[in-house]
Write an enzyme that holds these catalytic residues in place. Structure first.
Site, PDB file in Angstrom:
ATOM      1  N   LYS A 164       0.853  -1.195   0.000  1.00  0.00           N
ATOM      2  CA  LYS A 164       0.000   0.000   0.000  1.00  0.00           C
ATOM      3  C   LYS A 164       0.890   1.246   0.000  1.00  0.00           C
ATOM      4  O   LYS A 164       1.880   1.306   0.745  1.00  0.00           O
ATOM      5  CB  LYS A 164      -0.897  -0.010   1.240  1.00  0.00           C
ATOM      6  CG  LYS A 164      -1.857  -1.200   1.291  1.00  0.00           C
ATOM      7  CD  LYS A 164      -2.995  -1.053   0.294  1.00  0.00           C
ATOM      8  CE  LYS A 164      -3.991  -2.194   0.426  1.00  0.00           C
ATOM      9  NZ  LYS A 164      -5.130  -2.075  -0.496  1.00  0.00           N
ATOM     10  N   ASP A 189      -0.484  -0.295  -4.355  1.00  0.00           N
ATOM     11  CA  ASP A 189      -1.904   0.088  -4.327  1.00  0.00           C
ATOM     12  C   ASP A 189      -2.066   1.354  -3.492  1.00  0.00           C
ATOM     13  O   ASP A 189      -1.741   1.370  -2.309  1.00  0.00           O
ATOM     14  CB  ASP A 189      -2.730  -1.059  -3.728  1.00  0.00           C
ATOM     15  CG  ASP A 189      -4.234  -0.808  -3.801  1.00  0.00           C
ATOM     16  OD1 ASP A 189      -4.646   0.224  -4.373  1.00  0.00           O
ATOM     17  OD2 ASP A 189      -4.999  -1.650  -3.294  1.00  0.00           O
ATOM     18  N   GLU A 214      -1.777   0.643  -8.660  1.00  0.00           N
ATOM     19  CA  GLU A 214      -3.225   0.427  -8.557  1.00  0.00           C
ATOM     20  C   GLU A 214      -3.911   1.651  -7.959  1.00  0.00           C
ATOM     21  O   GLU A 214      -3.495   2.145  -6.918  1.00  0.00           O
ATOM     22  CB  GLU A 214      -3.436  -0.815  -7.681  1.00  0.00           C
ATOM     23  CG  GLU A 214      -4.868  -1.236  -7.460  1.00  0.00           C
ATOM     24  CD  GLU A 214      -4.960  -2.481  -6.543  1.00  0.00           C
ATOM     25  OE1 GLU A 214      -3.944  -3.220  -6.401  1.00  0.00           O
ATOM     26  OE2 GLU A 214      -6.024  -2.701  -5.957  1.00  0.00           O
ATOM     27  N   ASP A 239      -8.930  -0.065  -9.767  1.00  0.00           N
ATOM     28  CA  ASP A 239      -9.649  -0.969  -8.851  1.00  0.00           C
ATOM     29  C   ASP A 239     -11.000  -0.332  -8.503  1.00  0.00           C
ATOM     30  O   ASP A 239     -12.018  -0.626  -9.129  1.00  0.00           O
ATOM     31  CB  ASP A 239      -8.775  -1.214  -7.599  1.00  0.00           C
ATOM     32  CG  ASP A 239      -9.425  -2.117  -6.573  1.00  0.00           C
ATOM     33  OD1 ASP A 239     -10.464  -2.723  -6.877  1.00  0.00           O
ATOM     34  OD2 ASP A 239      -8.913  -2.229  -5.429  1.00  0.00           O
ATOM     35  N   LYS A 263     -13.083  -7.620  -9.216  1.00  0.00           N
ATOM     36  CA  LYS A 263     -13.627  -8.004  -7.904  1.00  0.00           C
ATOM     37  C   LYS A 263     -15.096  -8.311  -8.119  1.00  0.00           C
ATOM     38  O   LYS A 263     -15.911  -7.403  -8.264  1.00  0.00           O
ATOM     39  CB  LYS A 263     -13.430  -6.887  -6.882  1.00  0.00           C
ATOM     40  CG  LYS A 263     -11.979  -6.748  -6.436  1.00  0.00           C
ATOM     41  CD  LYS A 263     -11.798  -5.840  -5.261  1.00  0.00           C
ATOM     42  CE  LYS A 263     -10.302  -5.744  -4.924  1.00  0.00           C
ATOM     43  NZ  LYS A 263     -10.006  -4.653  -3.999  1.00  0.00           N
TER      44      LYS A 263
HETATM   45  O1  OSB Z   1      -7.830  -2.070  -2.455  1.00  0.00           O
HETATM   46  O2  OSB Z   1      -7.341  -4.011  -3.060  1.00  0.00           O
HETATM   47  C1  OSB Z   1      -7.813  -3.252  -2.220  1.00  0.00           C
HETATM   48  C2  OSB Z   1      -8.578  -5.236   0.965  1.00  0.00           C
HETATM   49  C3  OSB Z   1      -9.740  -4.629   1.366  1.00  0.00           C
HETATM   50  C4  OSB Z   1     -10.258  -3.598   0.634  1.00  0.00           C
HETATM   51  C5  OSB Z   1      -9.600  -3.148  -0.512  1.00  0.00           C
HETATM   52  C6  OSB Z   1      -8.434  -3.749  -0.942  1.00  0.00           C
HETATM   53  C7  OSB Z   1      -7.907  -4.810  -0.174  1.00  0.00           C
HETATM   54  C8  OSB Z   1      -6.667  -5.465  -0.570  1.00  0.00           C
HETATM   55  C9  OSB Z   1      -6.623  -6.962  -0.782  1.00  0.00           C
HETATM   56  O3  OSB Z   1      -5.667  -4.832  -0.766  1.00  0.00           O
HETATM   57  C10 OSB Z   1      -6.472  -7.838   0.418  1.00  0.00           C
HETATM   58  C11 OSB Z   1      -6.652  -9.326   0.170  1.00  0.00           C
HETATM   59  O4  OSB Z   1      -5.679 -10.035  -0.165  1.00  0.00           O
HETATM   60  O5  OSB Z   1      -7.772  -9.850   0.315  1.00  0.00           O
HETATM   61 MG    MG Z   2      -7.019  -1.955  -4.460  1.00  0.00          MG
END
Ligand code: OSB
Ligand code: MG
Length: 354
Positions: A164, A189, A214, A239, A263
């Site tokens: 992140k 991300d 991301e 995303d 997703k």
């Molecule tokens: O932004 O991808 C995202 C988890 C919760 C909400 C948003 C995100 C995430 C993650 C993925 O980064 C976590 C996982 O491996 O499930």
């Molecule tokens: Mg994401």
């Protein structure tokens, strides 16, 4: 093939995470989801998992809003219905506005039910061609913990690590980590943490050797994403901006991204996701399957999706023991040598216990 939907049950699942998941948007320490159990008159059972969060920090929906919509609107639409194909659920629910995560959870359970009726693994029913799915893990921790956590997951065999980022991420630290592991794919991300003022900071991430960045900007910031795609060499991946097929069409038209995160929960389920996969294939848009800190039922559906041809980048697929002491599927999701084998059993391929 005909299925009569006789029962639909909603079961609350709540568990603490093994370690807190920390992002610029939210710190998650406990996860609550709603398990959806759909039964046919002949006694077949299908499962879905509603993965909205307790508060609307990531999407607008919440556990409470989903339960309300499922109980009062969607379940009455479906209960007692005679269904010939799982594709019928999407149009049935389309008279209900929005609420995609609520719709997805029930729709996914019906797809699992149909795969069981056909005695096929779900990944085969949807046209999957892979037998093992490359694993990927997310490190969502404070800056002081990142190096150590990355080292730990690489030792466990992960070859894709998502980190992140925000405008205040320590670039030197990140550069050091990425260059230390040349065989690992690093995704960054931002969850929309950048804006026009911090555009120059974003550009610094272009030199590190990231596989992709991301969602650098907010979900409606199509112009800023297009500018990032023009001015940077690292692929831009959307995303949060992608909630339906029309959003992907917009991304393509406005050249606002190179890659999307699939997703299913955010996209309203299997039908819409499969349409999006087809569109991305036609336009050579990269795809991978994202996670939302889910339990095994949702992960099993996502693994089936990742088996489709064209989904080439490794997704958010970590071992059940990454987040959970005890997953809700038997034996859990297991990462072996950086991969997850797909189950050969019908439907999602795992027995559910709760
Ligand atoms: O932004 O991808 C995202 C988890 C919760 C909400 C948003 C995100 C995430 C993650 C993925 O980064 C976590 C996982 O491996 O499930
Ligand atoms: Mg994401």
């Amino acid at each position: 093939m005909v299925v009569t939907i006789s029962e639909i049950d909603l079961i609350s699942i709540k568990q603490p995470l093994k370690q807190p998941f920390k992002t610029s948007l939210q710190r998650v320490e406990e996860r609550e989801v709603i398990l959806v159990k759909v039964q046919s008159s002949e006694g077949l059972v299908g499962y879905g998992e509603c993965v909205a969060f307790s508060t609307p920090w990531y999407t607008e929906e919440t556990v409470a809003s989903c339960r309300f919509v499922m109980e009062n609107v969607l379940i009455p639409l479906l209960k007692g219905k005679v269904v010939e194909r799982p594709e019928e659920i999407h149009p049935l629910f389309s008279r209900v506005k929005g609420n995609r995560m609520a719709k997805a959870a029930i729709e996914m359970a019906v797809w699992d039910l149909f795969a069981k009726k056909k005695e096929l693994p779900l990944w085969q029913m949807v046209g999957g061609t892979r037998e093992a799915i490359p694993a990927g893990v997310v490190v969502a921790a404070d800056e002081t913990e990142i190096s150590e956590q990355v080292e730990a997951v690489i030792e466990k065999g992960y070859s894709r690590v998502k980190i992140k980022i925000t405008p205040s991420t320590n670039i030197e630290l990140l550069t050091g980590i990425v260059s230390r592991y040349p065989d690992t794919l690093f995704f960054a991300d931002a969850n929309g943490a950048f804006d026009e003022q911090s555009f120059e900071q974003l550009k610094q991430f272009d030199q590190i050797g990231l596989t992709l960045i991301e969602q650098p900007f907010g979900e409606q910031e199509w112009h800023l994403h297009a500018r990032a795609k023009r001015e940077m060499k690292t692929p831009i991946c959307l995303d949060e901006s992608i909630t339906c097929l029309e959003d992907v069409e917009r991304m393509i038209d406005e050249q606002a991204g190179d890659i999307i995160v699939l997703k299913m929960a955010r996209l309203g389920g299997w039908s819409e996701t499969l349409r999006i996969v087809e569109l991305c294939r036609q336009h050579s848009i990269g795809m991978w399957v994202g996670g939302m800190i889910e339990f095994g039922v949702s992960k099993a559906h996502n693994l089936a999706l990742a088996a489709l041809p064209g989904i080439s980048l490794p997704g958010d697929f970590s071992d059940s023991d990454h987040f959970w002491r005890q997953d809700i599927i038997d034996s859990g999701i297991k990462v072996r040598n950086g991969k997850i084998a797909l189950s050969e059993k019908p439907g999602i391929g795992y027995a559910v216990r709760y």
